[in-house]
Structures are given as C-alpha cells and as structure tokens.
Motif scaffolding. Structure first.
Motif, PDB file in Angstrom:
ATOM      1  N   SER A 121       0.828  -1.210   0.000  1.00 34.86           N
ATOM      2  CA  SER A 121       0.000   0.000   0.000  1.00 34.86           C
ATOM      3  C   SER A 121       0.858   1.254   0.000  1.00 34.86           C
ATOM      4  O   SER A 121       0.519   2.261  -0.657  1.00 34.86           O
ATOM      5  N   LEU A 171       2.253   1.698  -3.496  1.00 38.43           N
ATOM      6  CA  LEU A 171       1.257   2.221  -4.432  1.00 38.43           C
ATOM      7  C   LEU A 171       0.974   3.693  -4.172  1.00 38.43           C
ATOM      8  O   LEU A 171       0.712   4.460  -5.110  1.00 38.43           O
ATOM      9  N   ALA A 180       1.267   6.567  -6.934  1.00 43.55           N
ATOM     10  CA  ALA A 180       0.216   7.557  -7.203  1.00 43.55           C
ATOM     11  C   ALA A 180       0.782   8.961  -7.185  1.00 43.55           C
ATOM     12  O   ALA A 180       0.443   9.805  -8.029  1.00 43.55           O
ATOM     13  N   THR A 193      -4.119   1.881 -12.959  1.00 44.99           N
ATOM     14  CA  THR A 193      -4.532   0.949 -11.913  1.00 44.99           C
ATOM     15  C   THR A 193      -3.395  -0.042 -11.722  1.00 44.99           C
ATOM     16  O   THR A 193      -2.619  -0.303 -12.652  1.00 44.99           O
ATOM     17  N   GLY A 196      -4.750  -0.765  -6.252  1.00 49.18           N
ATOM     18  CA  GLY A 196      -4.933   0.658  -6.562  1.00 49.18           C
ATOM     19  C   GLY A 196      -5.875   0.820  -7.744  1.00 49.18           C
ATOM     20  O   GLY A 196      -5.412   0.950  -8.888  1.00 49.18           O
ATOM     21  N   LEU A 248      -4.743   5.289  -9.127  1.00 49.39           N
ATOM     22  CA  LEU A 248      -3.454   5.931  -8.850  1.00 49.39           C
ATOM     23  C   LEU A 248      -3.286   7.160  -9.732  1.00 49.39           C
ATOM     24  O   LEU A 248      -3.369   7.064 -10.963  1.00 49.39           O
ATOM     25  N   PRO A 251      -4.481   8.672  -1.898  1.00 48.29           N
ATOM     26  CA  PRO A 251      -5.325   7.542  -2.308  1.00 48.29           C
ATOM     27  C   PRO A 251      -5.694   6.665  -1.107  1.00 48.29           C
ATOM     28  O   PRO A 251      -4.964   6.593  -0.121  1.00 48.29           O
ATOM     29  N   LEU A 292      -5.837   3.151   0.166  1.00 45.91           N
ATOM     30  CA  LEU A 292      -5.199   1.876  -0.184  1.00 45.91           C
ATOM     31  C   LEU A 292      -5.151   0.981   1.042  1.00 45.91           C
ATOM     32  O   LEU A 292      -5.072   1.466   2.188  1.00 45.91           O
TER      33      LEU A 292
END
Length: 611
Positions: free
Chosen positions: A442, A445, A449, A469, A489, A513, A519, A521
């Motif tokens: 997470s 990601l 992002a 994604t 994501g 993302l 975001p 996550l």
C-alpha cells in the motif's frame, strides 16, 4: 432574275448551315465549339439573306435583304479567327480587350447600314434600278475597307491554322491540304466576285464557298476531334506533360517526342526524331524488343541520368493502329517515379523504425522471461489488442526484492502509445525500486500515485488526464504454500482458485493511482496452500465483448473453476485463448455492437504445486 435552281441551292445551303450548327451546339463544351457555332450562324445568316436578296423582285427589298446579309459578313471574320485561335491551342491570346476590339468593326458597319444618312457609305442600290431583275448594289467609300478587313481576318485565321497544321501535317497530308483549301475557297470566291472576274451573273458564290468550308470544319471537328490534324491540347498535354512520350514507327524509330522524353534521354527533342528508341534510351530496349507491334506492355526500369542520379521509371507501351486498325507504330510513355519510389523506401524505413520502437517499448511492459521462484509455479502473458501497430497500456512484472521475498505486479495505464509507455515505465520502476526497500504494497502504491500525479502536473495541460490501476503483491514462499500481501490501486480484484475448484475474490478495492490524493489503499494478507493459484488480470479480460455482451466475471469464475489444479502456464494460456475467442466477431449477433471489441489482456498466475 435568279434562277429557281440557284435559289434552291442557297436555301438548302442555309438549312444545311442550321443543321450542322445544331449538331455542333450539342457539343458546345468542346474546345472551339462555341466559336464554331457563331461562325456557322454567321454563314447561315449570309446564305439565307443572300437567297432572300436575289429572290426579291423589288430593288428596295433587295437592298434591305442585302443589308441584313452584312450581319453574317461582319461576324464571320472575327468568329473564324477566334475559332482558329482556340482550335490551335492559343487561348491565352483571346483576352477580353482583343475580343472587344474584334467586335468594334461589326458594330460600326451594322450601325452605318441602319442609319439612312450613313447607309450609302457602305453600299446602295441605284434609285433607277429596274424591278424584276437583280439590282447590283454599288460600293460606297467604306465597302472595300470593310471587305479588306474581313479578308485580313480570314487570312489571319488561315495562317494560324496552317501554322498549327504544319506541325502534324506529315502523317495526314491530304487532310491538312483539304482543311487549308476549304478555308481559302470562300475568300478566293468573294475576291473574284467583287472584282467581277467570275461569270456567275447575279449569284454571289461566297456563301456556297463558306458552306463547303463549314462542312469541312465540322467534319474535322467531330470526325477527328482535333487530334489527327491539330490537337488542341498538344502544347498543354503533349509538350508540357511531365511524363516522357515517344511516338515510334514499326521499326522502333522515334517520329515524335516531347521535351520530357528529351530530358530523360539527355538530348534535345529534335535530336531524338529519327533515332532508334532502344539506342537513345538503352534501358527500354529489352521491353521494346519483347513487345510485338500490336501488343501493350508495362514495366519498371532504371535510367542512368546525365547528372549521375539513377531514375526509377515506369514504362507503358501501347500500339498505334491506323485507319484500318492495323499497327502503324507504338506510343511509349516513360513516367519518372523516382520521387515516389524514394517516398516508398522512406516509408518502409519509417515503418521498420516504428516497429522497432514498438517492440522495444512492448518488451518494457513485460519481462522477457519470468524468474524462478522457489516452491512456486508462476506464468504470465501480455496480449496487446494492437501488438503490431501500437503499444498497449497493460503491464506486469515479477522481481526478487530480497530476503526470500518477491514483488509481483500487474497494471493498466490509461491510453496507448508512447505516452502510455512512459507512464508504464514510471509506475513499474517506481514499484520495483520501493518494494526493494521493504515497503508494504500500500505504501509503494501511494508513492506510485504521487509519481503519476507529479508527472501529470508537468505534462500538456490540453492532453487527456493520465492515471493507472495496479495490483501489487509481495510473495514469500513458506512451507506448504506462500504468504501474499496484496494491495489494489483501482485494479480488478484477483481470484484465488483452490485445489477443490472453488474460486474466491481477494483484496480490498482501492483508489485509482494519480487521481485521488491521498489515495485510499489497503493491505490484505492472503495465504496460498498446496494446489491454490492466485490469478491476477487486467480489465481487458472481463470487458472483452462479443457484440454487446462482455466476457464478464461469471464466465471467468466458471473457467477458472474448471482449471483448478492445473499448472500456472496452462491457466494463463487457457484464459487468454478463451478471452480472445470470445472477442472474435460473430456476424450480426448484436447488430452494430457485434463488431470486434478487443482490448489489451494481461494475466499473471502464481500457483502452489499440489504435491
């Protein structure tokens, strides 16, 4: 008084004039046709009014008809000159001011004849002329100037046509002679009649002479269509055409050539005439030798130029039949296609370069070979919708990140082409680098992002927004299976296929993302046991359509359940094959929506062997 036979002849001549005028008018869009129509109408008026003049008994009536006859006389010369200029391709000389100048004399003469005070300056019938016989008009002071002006116009028109005919008279000498003679005939008859050197009594043979000339002109105009004697477009088409054109006799000697042919041969056009075509252009010799006189042929050759540059040419050979449809020669057209061939070669080079770039970018979307993961069976496939013409937006990867841990990822970037490839590289390499630092998926990601958002901030503000994604998982093989930490994501949820055939969605949905900051996550632990398989895929799998019907989650679940216990490679191949088969067009099952709806498809499978 006129004899009945002569009067009938004039009337028939007038009717003939009108008939051929109507015939020419139907082809009025042809070059020179309108001027020829005016010429024929002038001849018709002269003939018709001459018949009325000599057929009248009253001298005053004869005079009025004789005056009307001048409508045809004064228009005939200008019309003939305009026709000659158009006929021989000299249209640029027909400027408005010259046409206006040609109209001055007819307007002045007709105005003088219509006003009693000036009428006799041109012609008049004696006051004591007896009735019942033809009254010969007496010339006025302007009679001969008007006649001489008309003669000059006719002579000028004749010279223009003679000069044009002279260029092509050799192949058709009798036709050229007939055309020139027909134009000179009425001029000669009128001059002899006005000089009272003809023994025709009160019959002016000039209209009859123009009838003969008109018939010959129309005959040449339609029968030979201005090609055999004086091709109207010869300067515009033959001389100025960019293709080289050679006219050959049956022995292969050049009888005519255009300037473009001279440039290809490196000689003046005049130097080509009389030479053997295969000698002045040796590259054409094999094609000319292998083509019979009555046959057509085409071919491609390479001509060495005087400047040392090779020229690619296309050669067309066509037979030239005579009036009896027997071969009389050949027409050879040599088209320089060097520029076209150069463009074609450059286009092939660009296509090859583009394909090389596509192949390079495509290889960056998926590893050439997946690494071996101890204790696990892994396989993957990336099948772009346009593998030969574009770079897809899907990507996947599997990398060792240290301490017996592995990072596997699959993602989808919005868009296609180089822009998508750039964003793919950013997301992929960022994920690989940060996973190597031991970050949980997470957190990785979230950094991806942020990188996507930063890239978007410095991009083209007018371009479509870019985002991606991604499903990112860390794998750690353990005795009897593997532990997977999964984060999504904005990506479709993966499936776990158990050894028993049950199929379960795993992972918690997260934000796209590059769209939401920060975001949302989540990390989820997934344990794989012996015989289980983790199947990650992009939305191209479920969204591939047959007509209006997508492949869908339900069909995917059924397919995966039937593949339980199979190898990772078998699962990947079966899934991609099923999706691509579903996406093939199947006729009209869905109307307009039945068209092929291919999308990029990426699949990554991590399986734990059963035994």
């Amino acid at each position: 008084m006129r004899t009945t036979g002569a009067l009938v002849a004039l009337c028939l001549g007038a009717v003939l004039y009108l008939a051929i005028t109507a015939s020419v008018w139907r082809h009025r869009r042809a070059v020179g046709a309108r001027a020829l129509v005016l010429l024929l109408l002038a001849g018709s008026a002269w003939t018709l009014f001459a018949a009325a003049e000599v057929g009248a008994a009253d001298p005053q009536v004869q005079e009025r008809w004789g005056d009307a006859k001048y409508l045809g006389i004064v228009l005939l010369g200008p019309a003939l000159l305009v026709f000659a200029l158009q006929y021989t391709g000299r249209r640029p000389h027909l400027r408005r001011r010259w046409l206006a100048a040609l109209a001055v004399e007819p307007v002045v003469v007709l105005a003088l004849l219509s006003v009693p005070a000036t009428h006799d300056l041109v012609r008049h019938v004696p006051d004591d002329a007896p009735s019942g016989v033809y009254a010969y008009p007496l010339p006025g002071p302007l009679f001969w100037p008007v006649a001489v002006w008309t003669y000059l116009l006719v002579v000028a028109a004749t010279i223009v046509i003679v000069l044009g005919v002279a260029r092509v008279a050799r192949p058709h000498p009798w036709r050229a002679t007939l055309l020139i003679g027909s134009m000179a005939l009425p001029l000669l008859l009128n001059a002899l009649y006005n000089a009272e050197l003809l023994f025709t009594g009160d019959v002016d043979p000039t209209p009859m002479g123009f009838s003969i000339a008109g018939i010959v002109l129309v005959w040449g105009f339609f029968r030979f269509r201005l090609v055999d004697l004086v091709p109207v477009g010869r300067r515009q088409v033959f001389d100025r055409i960019p293709d080289g054109v050679l006219v050959l006799d049956l022995l292969g000697r050049v009888v005519d050539a255009n300037p473009a042919a001279g440039r290809l041969a490196g000689r003046a056009r005049g130097a080509l005439v009389g030479a053997v075509a295969g000698e002045v252009l040796p590259a054409l010799h094999p094609l000319l030798r292998s083509t019979a006189a009555g046959e057509s042929a085409t071919g491609s050759e390479v001509l060495p130029a005087a400047d040392g540059v090779r020229r690619d040419v296309e050669v067309t050979i066509s037979p030239l039949p005579d009036d009896a449809s027997e071969p009389s020669g050949r027409l050879v057209v040599v088209r320089d296609v060097s520029a076209q061939r150069s463009v074609e070669r450059r286009l092939r080079e660009l296509v090859a370069e583009r394909q090389t770039t596509i192949d390079t970018l495509q290889r960056g979307l998926v590893p050439a070979r997946l690494p071996h993961v101890p204790g696990l069976d892994v396989a993957a496939a990336l099948d772009p919708a346009e593998a030969e013409t574009n770079v897809g937006g899907d990507f996947l990867d599997l990398r060792a990140v240290g301490d017996g841990r592995w990072a596997c990822m699959i993602g989808d970037v919005v868009g296609k082409g180089a822009g998508a490839a750039t964003l793919t590289a950013l997301a992929r390499h960022t994920a690989v680098a940060l996973s190597g630092l031991g970050w949980v998926p997470s957190r990785v990601l979230a950094a991806v992002a942020a990188a996507v958002a930063a890239e978007e901030a410095v991009g083209d503000p007018d371009a479509d927004p870019r985002f991606c994604t991604m499903a990112l998982a860390t794998l750690e093989p353990v005795p009897g299976g593997a532990e997977v930490v999964l984060s999504l994501g904005g990506h479709p949820r993966p499936f776990v296929v158990s050894a028993s055939g049950s199929v379960t969605e795993v992972g918690r949905p997260g934000s796209l993302l590059g769209v939401v900051d920060p975001p949302r996550l989540h990390d989820e632990l997934v344990r794989l046991r012996a015989g289980d398989a983790l199947v990650l895929f992009t939305d191209g799998v479920t969204e591939t359509r047959r007509g209006l019907e997508p492949f869908g989650d339900d069909q995917l679940v059924r397919l995966l359940g039937s593949l339980a216990g199979r190898s990772a490679d078998r699962v990947v191949r079966s899934l991609v094959e099923a999706v691509r088969t579903w996406g093939e067009p199947h006729g009209a099952a869905g109307g307009a929506g039945a068209a092929d709806a291919r999308d990029d498809v990426a699949v990554l499978v991590v399986a734990v062997p059963a035994g």
